[in-house]
Design an enzyme around this catalytic site. Structure first.
Site, PDB file in Angstrom:
ATOM      1  N   GLY A 231      32.560  88.762 -35.036  1.00 30.73           N
ATOM      2  CA  GLY A 231      31.168  88.768 -34.604  1.00 30.73           C
ATOM      3  C   GLY A 231      30.770  87.381 -34.154  1.00 30.73           C
ATOM      4  O   GLY A 231      31.613  86.588 -33.719  1.00 30.73           O
ATOM      5  N   SER A 232      29.490  87.079 -34.254  1.00 25.94           N
ATOM      6  CA  SER A 232      28.993  85.820 -33.710  1.00 25.94           C
ATOM      7  C   SER A 232      29.344  84.632 -34.609  1.00 25.94           C
ATOM      8  O   SER A 232      29.520  84.778 -35.825  1.00 25.94           O
ATOM      9  CB  SER A 232      27.475  85.896 -33.551  1.00 25.94           C
ATOM     10  OG  SER A 232      26.875  86.025 -34.818  1.00 25.94           O
ATOM     11  N   THR A 233      29.410  83.461 -33.999  1.00 27.08           N
ATOM     12  CA  THR A 233      29.699  82.238 -34.751  1.00 27.08           C
ATOM     13  C   THR A 233      28.620  81.996 -35.807  1.00 27.08           C
ATOM     14  O   THR A 233      28.915  81.589 -36.935  1.00 27.08           O
ATOM     15  CB  THR A 233      29.806  81.047 -33.774  1.00 27.08           C
ATOM     16  OG1 THR A 233      30.882  81.317 -32.871  1.00 27.08           O
ATOM     17  CG2 THR A 233      30.084  79.736 -34.498  1.00 27.08           C
ATOM     18  N   GLY A 236      29.155  84.222 -38.673  1.00 27.16           N
ATOM     19  CA  GLY A 236      30.384  83.734 -39.302  1.00 27.16           C
ATOM     20  C   GLY A 236      30.103  82.577 -40.250  1.00 27.16           C
ATOM     21  O   GLY A 236      30.620  82.539 -41.376  1.00 27.16           O
ATOM     22  N   GLU A 253      36.972  85.838 -36.695  1.00 22.15           N
ATOM     23  CA  GLU A 253      37.172  85.968 -35.241  1.00 22.15           C
ATOM     24  C   GLU A 253      35.788  85.935 -34.619  1.00 22.15           C
ATOM     25  O   GLU A 253      35.053  86.911 -34.680  1.00 22.15           O
ATOM     26  CB  GLU A 253      37.900  87.280 -34.962  1.00 22.15           C
ATOM     27  CG  GLU A 253      38.711  87.232 -33.686  1.00 22.15           C
ATOM     28  CD  GLU A 253      37.943  87.765 -32.509  1.00 22.15           C
ATOM     29  OE1 GLU A 253      37.149  86.976 -31.941  1.00 22.15           O
ATOM     30  OE2 GLU A 253      38.123  88.926 -32.157  1.00 22.15           O
ATOM     31  N   CYS A 287      34.984  89.459 -26.734  1.00 16.71           N
ATOM     32  CA  CYS A 287      35.033  88.085 -27.249  1.00 16.71           C
ATOM     33  C   CYS A 287      35.964  87.234 -26.402  1.00 16.71           C
ATOM     34  O   CYS A 287      35.612  86.124 -26.029  1.00 16.71           O
ATOM     35  CB  CYS A 287      35.430  88.071 -28.721  1.00 16.71           C
ATOM     36  SG  CYS A 287      36.851  89.078 -29.110  1.00 16.71           S
TER      37      CYS A 287
HETATM   38  P1  NDP Z   1      26.554  89.526 -35.448  1.00 19.33           P
HETATM   39  O1  NDP Z   1      27.471  88.425 -35.748  1.00 19.33           O
HETATM   40  O2  NDP Z   1      25.122  89.354 -35.708  1.00 19.33           O
HETATM   41  O3  NDP Z   1      26.986  90.843 -36.253  1.00 19.33           O
HETATM   42  C1  NDP Z   1      28.336  91.167 -36.517  1.00 19.33           C
HETATM   43  C2  NDP Z   1      28.409  91.937 -37.836  1.00 19.33           C
HETATM   44  O4  NDP Z   1      27.950  91.113 -38.906  1.00 19.33           O
HETATM   45  C3  NDP Z   1      27.525  93.172 -37.854  1.00 19.33           C
HETATM   46  O5  NDP Z   1      28.213  94.192 -38.552  1.00 19.33           O
HETATM   47  C4  NDP Z   1      26.315  92.701 -38.627  1.00 19.33           C
HETATM   48  O6  NDP Z   1      25.608  93.734 -39.238  1.00 19.33           O
HETATM   49  C5  NDP Z   1      26.971  91.821 -39.669  1.00 19.33           C
HETATM   50  N1  NDP Z   1      26.073  90.883 -40.304  1.00 19.33           N
HETATM   51  C6  NDP Z   1      24.889  90.415 -39.862  1.00 19.33           C
HETATM   52  N2  NDP Z   1      24.382  89.525 -40.747  1.00 19.33           N
HETATM   53  C7  NDP Z   1      25.263  89.440 -41.755  1.00 19.33           C
HETATM   54  C8  NDP Z   1      25.315  88.692 -42.967  1.00 19.33           C
HETATM   55  N3  NDP Z   1      24.358  87.852 -43.307  1.00 19.33           N
HETATM   56  N4  NDP Z   1      26.382  88.837 -43.766  1.00 19.33           N
HETATM   57  C9  NDP Z   1      27.385  89.674 -43.443  1.00 19.33           C
HETATM   58  N5  NDP Z   1      27.383  90.429 -42.325  1.00 19.33           N
HETATM   59  C10 NDP Z   1      26.340  90.307 -41.483  1.00 19.33           C
HETATM   60  O7  NDP Z   1      26.811  89.932 -33.968  1.00 19.33           O
HETATM   61  P2  NDP Z   1      25.882  90.822 -33.060  1.00 19.33           P
HETATM   62  O8  NDP Z   1      26.491  92.148 -33.081  1.00 19.33           O
HETATM   63  O9  NDP Z   1      24.430  90.781 -33.376  1.00 19.33           O
HETATM   64  O10 NDP Z   1      26.092  90.055 -31.673  1.00 19.33           O
HETATM   65  C11 NDP Z   1      25.487  88.782 -31.455  1.00 19.33           C
HETATM   66  C12 NDP Z   1      26.391  87.904 -30.625  1.00 19.33           C
HETATM   67  O11 NDP Z   1      27.657  87.753 -31.216  1.00 19.33           O
HETATM   68  C13 NDP Z   1      26.681  88.432 -29.243  1.00 19.33           C
HETATM   69  O12 NDP Z   1      25.673  88.064 -28.380  1.00 19.33           O
HETATM   70  C14 NDP Z   1      27.993  87.781 -28.923  1.00 19.33           C
HETATM   71  O13 NDP Z   1      27.768  86.508 -28.391  1.00 19.33           O
HETATM   72  C15 NDP Z   1      28.655  87.649 -30.242  1.00 19.33           C
HETATM   73  N6  NDP Z   1      29.612  88.692 -30.500  1.00 19.33           N
HETATM   74  C16 NDP Z   1      30.914  88.370 -30.558  1.00 19.33           C
HETATM   75  C17 NDP Z   1      31.843  89.342 -30.774  1.00 19.33           C
HETATM   76  C18 NDP Z   1      33.272  89.067 -30.846  1.00 19.33           C
HETATM   77  O14 NDP Z   1      34.056  89.984 -30.631  1.00 19.33           O
HETATM   78  N7  NDP Z   1      33.692  87.851 -31.181  1.00 19.33           N
HETATM   79  C19 NDP Z   1      31.471  90.735 -30.917  1.00 19.33           C
HETATM   80  C20 NDP Z   1      30.053  90.983 -30.883  1.00 19.33           C
HETATM   81  C21 NDP Z   1      29.190  89.976 -30.692  1.00 19.33           C
HETATM   82  P3  NDP Z   1      24.306  94.352 -38.526  1.00 19.33           P
HETATM   83  O15 NDP Z   1      24.708  94.767 -37.152  1.00 19.33           O
HETATM   84  O16 NDP Z   1      24.020  95.503 -39.393  1.00 19.33           O
HETATM   85  O17 NDP Z   1      23.265  93.284 -38.535  1.00 19.33           O
END
Ligand code: NDP
Length: 479
Positions: A231-233, A236, A253, A287
Site C-alpha cells: 500500500g502507500s508509503t 507503511g 511493498e 505500484c
Molecule cells: P493505503 O496505504 O491507505 O491502504 C492500504 C491498506 O492499508 C488498506 O487495506 C487499508 O485499509 C490499510 N490501512 C489503512 N490504515 C491502516 C493502519 N493504520 N494500519 C493498518 N492498515 C491500514 O492505500 P490506499 O488504498 O488508500 O491508496 C493510497 C495510495 O497508496 C495510492 O494513491 C497509491 O499512491 C498508493 N498505493 C500503492 C499501492 C502499491 O501497490 N504499492 C497500492 C495501492 C495504493 P482501508 O482501505 O480499510 O483503509
C-alpha cells in the site's frame, strides 16, 4: 483435516454464487462499480473483536498446518490453483465490477490467471536445510521454520493477485494467515478467500473485512508474528511504528514513482507498445508501473508520436464490455489526484498530446488516457506518484542528468532502460536506485524473480525462494 479431505467436504455443499456466499445476511456496506455506479454487492464489516477472534483461530490452526508437512502444503497450492481456475470467470467478473478494471487486456482475467500461476509457482520452490559449516570439527545447519500467524494487509489496485502474493508463500512455509482486504475492494478478496478455503483446512486462512482500525489492530496484535503489507508509503510508516512494540517481522511493498529512460540508440516504434503498457497497465494503478519517461532530444518527437499511436488504439470504458483494455480509476480520491497533477502540469506550460480533460458530469471515475510532453523535470506530475493514466514525458540532452533525475526521489521500486544494446543498458541499469531495473520492459513481475523496493518503496523480498525465506524463522543447529 488434509486439503483433500476438505475438498471432499465442500464438494457436497449447495452451489451458490461467490457473492451470495460472502454477502452478510443483512446489512453490510454497499460496494459500487467505479465505472457505472451500479451496486455490485454488500460487504460484511468486521470489528476489532472479530479480528481478535480470527487471530485466535489462526493461532490454534497453525501447529497442525505446520505438522502436515511440506508435501501436503505443496499439493494444497496446486489444489488452490485448480479451484481458482474452476471459478475463474466468476472471479474475474466480480473483480471487474468492484475494482473497475476491464475483463480483457492485462486486467481482470489476467489477474485471476496470475493468482493461479503464482500459487503453482510457489508450490515448486522449496527451502532446503543448508549446511553452513562441516569441516570435520564444527557442524552447522540452517533450517527455516514457520513464524506462526502472518497478517496480510493489501491494497485495492490488484486485490486478488497481491493477496495471493502474501498468502501463498506464508501458507507454503507452514504459517497461517489472517488477511485484511482494502476497504475499497473487500468483495474481491473475500471471494478469492472463499475459493481458496474450499480446498484449505479450517482456520488456516481467515479474512477480516474491516477498515483501517482492523488493520491497525492486526499490525499491533501480540499473536501475529509478521505483517506483509502492500500500500502507500504513509500507511507503511504507521504500520512499522505499530509493529515495533512486538518486534514483528515486516515485508513492506510501498509506493513507487518508477522512471523509464530511453537511450539514444532505441527504436521508438519497436518499444512504444511495451512502454505504453509498462505505464498504463491497470490504467496506471500499479505500484511498479512506469510513472515518468525520460527521452533524449534526438528521439523525442518520434517517441511521442509512437506512444500517441498506441494510446489512440487502447479503448477505455466499462470493464465488462469486452473491447475495453483501460478502465476507470478505482475511486474518486485517486481520480482527483490525477486531475490535480495533470492540471498543474498544464498550468506550468506542459503540452498535452492526448487526453488531459476530465468531464465531471460523466458517470464513473474515468480519466482519459493522457500523455504530457515538454514537462519540467520538477513538475508535480513528475515527482509525485500519479497512480493513474497520465504519463509525463521528460526531454533530456545529457544522460547523466537523466539518471540523476531518475534517482532524485525518495522512492525506488522499479525502473527501466530502453536500448538496442543490452550491455549499454546494463551499464545504465547499474546506476539506477531501485529494487528492480528492467531492460526493454517495465513492471514485468515474475514468480521466479525476487521483487522488492529500495529506499522508501519498502523492504523485504517477495517471490521465489527469497520470498519463502521472508516468511520463515531461520534456525541454526550447530554441534
Ligand atoms: P493505503 O496505504 O491507505 O491502504 C492500504 C491498506 O492499508 C488498506 O487495506 C487499508 O485499509 C490499510 N490501512 C489503512 N490504515 C491502516 C493502519 N493504520 N494500519 C493498518 N492498515 C491500514 O492505500 P490506499 O488504498 O488508500 O491508496 C493510497 C495510495 O497508496 C495510492 O494513491 C497509491 O499512491 C498508493 N498505493 C500503492 C499501492 C502499491 O501497490 N504499492 C497500492 C495501492 C495504493 P482501508 O482501505 O480499510 O483503509
Amino acid at each position: 483435516m488434509s486439503p483433500d479431505q476438505t475438498a471432499a467436504r465442500d464438494a457436497g455443499a449447495p452451489s451458490a454464487s461467490l457473492l451470495e456466499r460472502i454477502e452478510p445476511v443483512e446489512g453490510g456496506r454497499a460496494m459500487h462499480d467505479p465505472a457505472t455506479g451500479e451496486l455490485v454487492g454488500r460487504a460484511p464489516e468486521a470489528a476489532v473483536e472479530d479480528l481478535d477472534a480470527a487471530v485466535a483461530r489462526a493461532v490454534a490452526a497453525q501447529p497442525g498446518w505446520a505438522a502436515a508437512g511440506d508435501d501436503v502444503r505443496r499439493r494444497a497450492m496446486h489444489a488452490a490453483a485448480d479451484a481458482i481456475e474452476a471459478r475463474a470467470e466468476e472471479l474475474a467478473d466480480l473483480l471487474s465490477r468492484e475494482q473497475g478494471k476491464p475483463l480483457n487486456g492485462p486486467n481482470a482475467r489476467f489477474e485471476v490467471g496470475a493468482c493461479a500461476a503464482w500459487l503453482r509457482a510457489t508450490a515448486e520452490f522449496s527451502v532446503e536445510p543448508e549446511v553452513i559449516v562441516d569441516d570435520g570439527t564444527d557442524h552447522a545447519e540452517l533450517h527455516h521454520r514457520p513464524l506462526g500467524v502472518v497478517g496480510a494487509i493489501g491494497p485495492w489496485n490488484w486485490p486478488m493477485m497481491i493477496s495471493v502474493w502474501q498468502i501463498a508463500p506464508s501458507l507454503r512455509m507452514g504459517n497461517t494467515v489472517v488477511i485484511k482486504p482494502s476497504g475499497y475492494t473487500p468483495l474481491s478478496v473475500l471471494a478469492l478467500v472463499e475459493v481458496l478455503n474450499s480446498v484449505l483446512p479450517e482456520g488456516v486462512l481467515l479474512a477480516v473485512p474491516g477498515r483501517g482500525e482492523v488493520g491497525a489492530r492486526l499490525s499491533r496484535h501480540p499473536d501475529v508474528a509478521k505483517i506483509m503489507f502492500t500500500g502507500s508509503t504513509e500507511t507503511g510508516r504507521t504500520i512499522v511504528k505499530a509493529a515495533g512494540d512486538t518486534l514483528k517481522r515486516l515485508t513492506m511493498e510501498l509506493g513507487g514513482n518508477d522512471a523509464g529512460i530511453v537511450l539514444d540508440d532505441a527504436d521508438p516504434q519497436a518499444i512504444a507498445e511495451d512502454i505504453f503498457w509498462g505505464a498504463f497497465i491497470n490504467t496506471g494503478q500499479t505500484c511498479a508501473a512506469m510513472k515518468r519517461l525520460y527521452v533524449p532530444d534526438s528521439l523525442y518527437d518520434q517517441v511521442c508520436e509512437s506512444l500517441l499511436e498506441v494510446a489512440k488504439n487502447a479503448p477505455m470504458g466499462v470493464g465488462r464490455e469486452e473491447q475495453n483494455v483501460l478502465g476507470p480509476l478505482q475511486n474518486a480520491v485517486q481520480r482527483d489526484i490525477v486531475v490535480r497533477l495533470v492540471d498543474e502540469a498544464k498550468a506550468a506550460g506542459a503540452r498535452v498530446l492526448i487526453g488531459g480533460e476530465h468531464d465531471p458530469e460523466a458517470p464513473g471515475f474515468f480519466y482519459p488516457t493522457t500523455l504530457v510532453a515538454d514537462v519540467d523535470p520538477q513538475n508535480p506530475l513528475v515527482i509525485e506518484e500519479q497512480f493513474g493514466p497520465a504519463l509525463p514525458i521528460i526531454r533530456y540532452s545529457d544522460l547523466d542528468e537523466a539518471i540523476e533525475q531518475a534517482n532524485a526521489l525518495e522512492v525506488g521500486l522499479g525502473s527501466s532502460v530502453w536500448s538496442a544494446d543490452v550491455d549499454r543498458a546494463r551499464e545504465v541499469a547499474a546506476r539506477l536506485e531501485a529494487g528492480t531495473t528492467w531492460i526493454n520492459k517495465h513492471g514485468a513481475v515474475d514468480p521466479r524473480m525476487p521483487f522488492g523496493g529500495a529506499k522508501q518503496s519498502g523492504y523485504g523480498l517477495e517471490f521465489g525462494e527469497h520470498g519463502l525465506k521472508e516468511v520463515s524463522q531461520p534456525h541454526l543447529i550447530s554441534w
